[in-house]
Scaffold this active site. Structure first.
Site, PDB file in Angstrom:
ATOM      1  N   ILE A  84       0.604  -1.180   0.205  1.00 55.81           N
ATOM      2  CA  ILE A  84       0.010   0.002   0.297  1.00 55.81           C
ATOM      3  C   ILE A  84       0.833   1.229  -0.100  1.00 55.81           C
ATOM      4  CG2 ILE A  84      -1.736   1.401   1.330  1.00 55.81           C
ATOM      5  CD1 ILE A  84      -2.821  -1.435   2.362  1.00 55.81           C
ATOM      6  N   TYR A 113      -1.991  -6.455  17.155  1.00 52.56           N
ATOM      7  CA  TYR A 113      -2.249  -5.599  16.075  1.00 52.56           C
ATOM      8  C   TYR A 113      -3.457  -4.930  15.992  1.00 52.56           C
ATOM      9  CZ  TYR A 113      -2.828  -4.824  11.041  1.00 52.56           C
ATOM     10  OH  TYR A 113      -3.242  -4.153   9.680  1.00 52.56           O
TER      11      TYR A 113
END
Length: 263
Positions: free
Chosen positions: A19, A154
């Protein structure tokens, strides 16, 4: 809509692949001067070559360094004291059960996924405000809303960056600087593609394997496939544009409809 960022300098952290690289490429295509960052000179050079291949007129430079540390962030700021656009993309993920995740891993992922963006935003945001214009984007995730049971640490970091982005947007109210978070869903990034390749059945295409992964792991997906890194980057580039001047303090979802809420 024609996004034109000519004359603007953009720093994209973690932009040698996935990304981040797609975002750096998109910003360069829009005319911005782009600073590509990565841990090694070889990775940075490879990314710059790819950007210049896709955007021959790209104005792009590289910065090699470990931005997961305070020293690495300081070195970036010393090398590039100002920017108009900051994309806090750098992040890592590990699949570890909660009861097997040691303090050291909580601390490591906290430093990389959260403190990198905090440090760099603190360094650049005031200068943006002094100039009356700026864009800051934090990369969150649908995992910040749908906390995964197999990587709680996370998910926590991705919830945290949404909170930071919202609070910083309010702190910079009226300055011309916008701050947003972008929430991708399952995306064919480098890390996920490796995982899917390992799980791919004989004779199955990567596209088919990706679709199976999404339907198994994120069955609420509306697009019922993996997003591409370019699709996510499109949202980020928009959030960095002059046209996004009234979009701030927002959590912009590019999750393919995985999060099963209207708001």
């Amino acid at each position: 809509m024609q996004i034109d960022l000519t004359g603007k300098t953009a720093i994209v952290t973690g932009s040698t692949a996935g990304i981040g690289l797609a975002t750096a490429t998109g910003l360069a295509r829009a005319g911005a001067r782009v600073i590509v960052t990565g841990r090694t000179q070889s990775a940075v050079d490879k990314a710059l070559q790819q950007i210049r291949t896709e955007v021959p007129a790209a104005d792009a430079e590289g910065f090699p360094g470990d931005l997961g540390t305070a020293a690495g962030c300081d070195a970036l700021v010393q090398a590039h004291p100002t920017c108009d656009i900051l994309v806090n993309n750098l992040g890592v993920i590990t699949l570890l059960d909660f009861f097997e995740t040691p303090d050291s891993e909580w601390e490591r992922i906290f430093q990389i996924n959260i403190m990198t963006g905090v440090r760099l935003s603190r360094a650049y945001a005031q200068k943006m405000a002094d100039n009356g214009w700026g864009r800051i984007v934090f990369l969150s995730s649908e995992s910040g809303l749908n906390i995964p049971a197999d990587t709680i640490h996370y998910g926590f970091t991705k919830t945290a960056v949404m909170s930071i982005a919202r609070g910083l947007a309010k702190r910079l109210a009226g300055t011309g600087v916008t701050v947003n978070s972008v929430l991708p869903g399952p995306t064919m990034s480098k890390g996920l593609s490796v995982l899917i390749e390992e799980q791919r059945a004989e004779g199955q295409t990567m596209e088919e394997a990706g679709k199976n992964f999404v339907m198994q792991e994120r069955p609420t997906s509306i697009i019922q496939r993996l997003a591409t890194v370019e699709e996510v980057a499109n949202m980020i580039v928009y959030a960095c544009s002059k046209e996004a001047s009234a979009t701030t303090g927002a959590a912009l979802r590019v999750d393919g409809g995985v999060v099963d809420t209207i708001a």
